[in-house]
Motif scaffolding. Sequence first.
Motif, mmCIF file in Angstrom:
data_model
loop_
_atom_site.group_PDB
_atom_site.id
_atom_site.type_symbol
_atom_site.label_atom_id
_atom_site.label_comp_id
_atom_site.label_asym_id
_atom_site.label_seq_id
_atom_site.Cartn_x
_atom_site.Cartn_y
_atom_site.Cartn_z
ATOM 1 N N TYR A 143 0.833 -1.206 0.000
ATOM 2 C CA TYR A 143 0.000 0.000 0.000
ATOM 3 C C TYR A 143 0.866 1.253 0.000
ATOM 4 O O TYR A 143 0.628 2.184 -0.761
ATOM 5 C CB TYR A 143 -0.936 -0.017 1.218
ATOM 6 N N GLU A 144 1.875 1.282 0.851
ATOM 7 C CA GLU A 144 2.774 2.429 0.934
ATOM 8 C C GLU A 144 3.569 2.602 -0.365
ATOM 9 O O GLU A 144 3.759 3.713 -0.842
ATOM 10 C CB GLU A 144 3.724 2.255 2.120
ATOM 11 N N LEU A 145 4.010 1.488 -0.932
ATOM 12 C CA LEU A 145 4.735 1.526 -2.202
ATOM 13 C C LEU A 145 3.861 2.108 -3.311
ATOM 14 O O LEU A 145 4.280 2.989 -4.061
ATOM 15 C CB LEU A 145 5.200 0.116 -2.575
ATOM 16 N N TYR A 146 2.624 1.635 -3.378
ATOM 17 C CA TYR A 146 1.665 2.130 -4.374
ATOM 18 C C TYR A 146 1.455 3.638 -4.204
ATOM 19 O O TYR A 146 1.479 4.395 -5.177
ATOM 20 C CB TYR A 146 0.339 1.376 -4.234
ATOM 21 N N ALA A 147 1.281 4.073 -2.964
ATOM 22 C CA ALA A 147 1.032 5.498 -2.689
ATOM 23 C C ALA A 147 2.232 6.353 -3.089
ATOM 24 O O ALA A 147 2.067 7.421 -3.685
ATOM 25 C CB ALA A 147 0.709 5.701 -1.207
ATOM 26 N N LYS A 148 3.441 5.890 -2.784
ATOM 27 C CA LYS A 148 4.629 6.653 -3.141
ATOM 28 C C LYS A 148 4.794 6.748 -4.662
ATOM 29 O O LYS A 148 5.136 7.814 -5.192
ATOM 30 C CB LYS A 148 5.872 6.032 -2.506
ATOM 31 N N LEU A 149 4.558 5.643 -5.343
ATOM 32 C CA LEU A 149 4.659 5.669 -6.813
ATOM 33 C C LEU A 149 3.576 6.554 -7.423
ATOM 34 O O LEU A 149 3.831 7.275 -8.383
ATOM 35 C CB LEU A 149 4.587 4.247 -7.374
ATOM 36 N N MET A 150 2.388 6.520 -6.845
ATOM 37 C CA MET A 150 1.293 7.343 -7.358
ATOM 38 C C MET A 150 1.593 8.826 -7.157
ATOM 39 O O MET A 150 1.365 9.634 -8.058
ATOM 40 C CB MET A 150 -0.016 6.955 -6.666
ATOM 41 N N ARG A 151 2.150 9.190 -6.006
ATOM 42 C CA ARG A 151 2.524 10.594 -5.777
ATOM 43 C C ARG A 151 3.599 11.043 -6.763
ATOM 44 O O ARG A 151 3.556 12.150 -7.291
ATOM 45 C CB ARG A 151 3.009 10.795 -4.331
ATOM 46 N N PHE A 152 4.568 10.181 -6.993
ATOM 47 C CA PHE A 152 5.629 10.506 -7.946
ATOM 48 C C PHE A 152 5.049 10.698 -9.341
ATOM 49 O O PHE A 152 5.379 11.674 -10.029
ATOM 50 C CB PHE A 152 6.700 9.407 -7.951
ATOM 51 N N ALA A 153 4.174 9.799 -9.758
ATOM 52 C CA ALA A 153 3.541 9.904 -11.081
ATOM 53 C C ALA A 153 2.744 11.205 -11.190
ATOM 54 O O ALA A 153 2.799 11.905 -12.209
ATOM 55 C CB ALA A 153 2.641 8.704 -11.335
ATOM 56 N N SER A 154 2.046 11.541 -10.126
ATOM 57 C CA SER A 154 1.259 12.767 -10.109
ATOM 58 C C SER A 154 2.156 14.002 -10.234
ATOM 59 O O SER A 154 1.826 14.961 -10.933
ATOM 60 C CB SER A 154 0.444 12.831 -8.819
#
Length: 160
Positions: A126-137
């Motif tokens: 979950y944390e990995l997904y959130a960090k990657l999503m923030r980076f993509a954003s």
Amino acid sequence: MKELTENEAYNKAAIYCSRSEHCASEVCEKLRQWGVSDTEMQQRIVCRLMDGRYIDEARFCRAFVHDKFHFNHWGRQKIALYLSQKRLPSALIAEALEEVSDDDSLVAARELLSAKLKSVRAENAYELYAKLMRFASSRGIEMEIARQAIRQLLEDVPED
């Protein structure tokens, strides 16, 4: 600093525009920096530059989209935001962004996020997904493209 005549300012702006693509708002800003504060003169100069094809905002949009997508790895949202800040018509922006397909965006997002994945430290998926999503954003990648890219990447990552 001596005051530039209209012809001197035009010639200087023509040289500026012949070196790389610029839009009208960038040229107006450059004219202000050179001490041309008369907005009517700025507009006359910009019109002459457009007539001479030194400024072509559609060409500028296409070049900006191409460069920022391929070299800076920006997503379509970030590119659109920067172009709108340059006061370009939304129709020109949309037309230029059509040159970047969803498939191209997905491939680019996957490559960018794959490189980022190597340096991300996370306690759980979950944390990995959130960090990657923030980076993509932060790179202006659309939400759905980012979701697809992350989902594909995480399928390929072995569980610890």
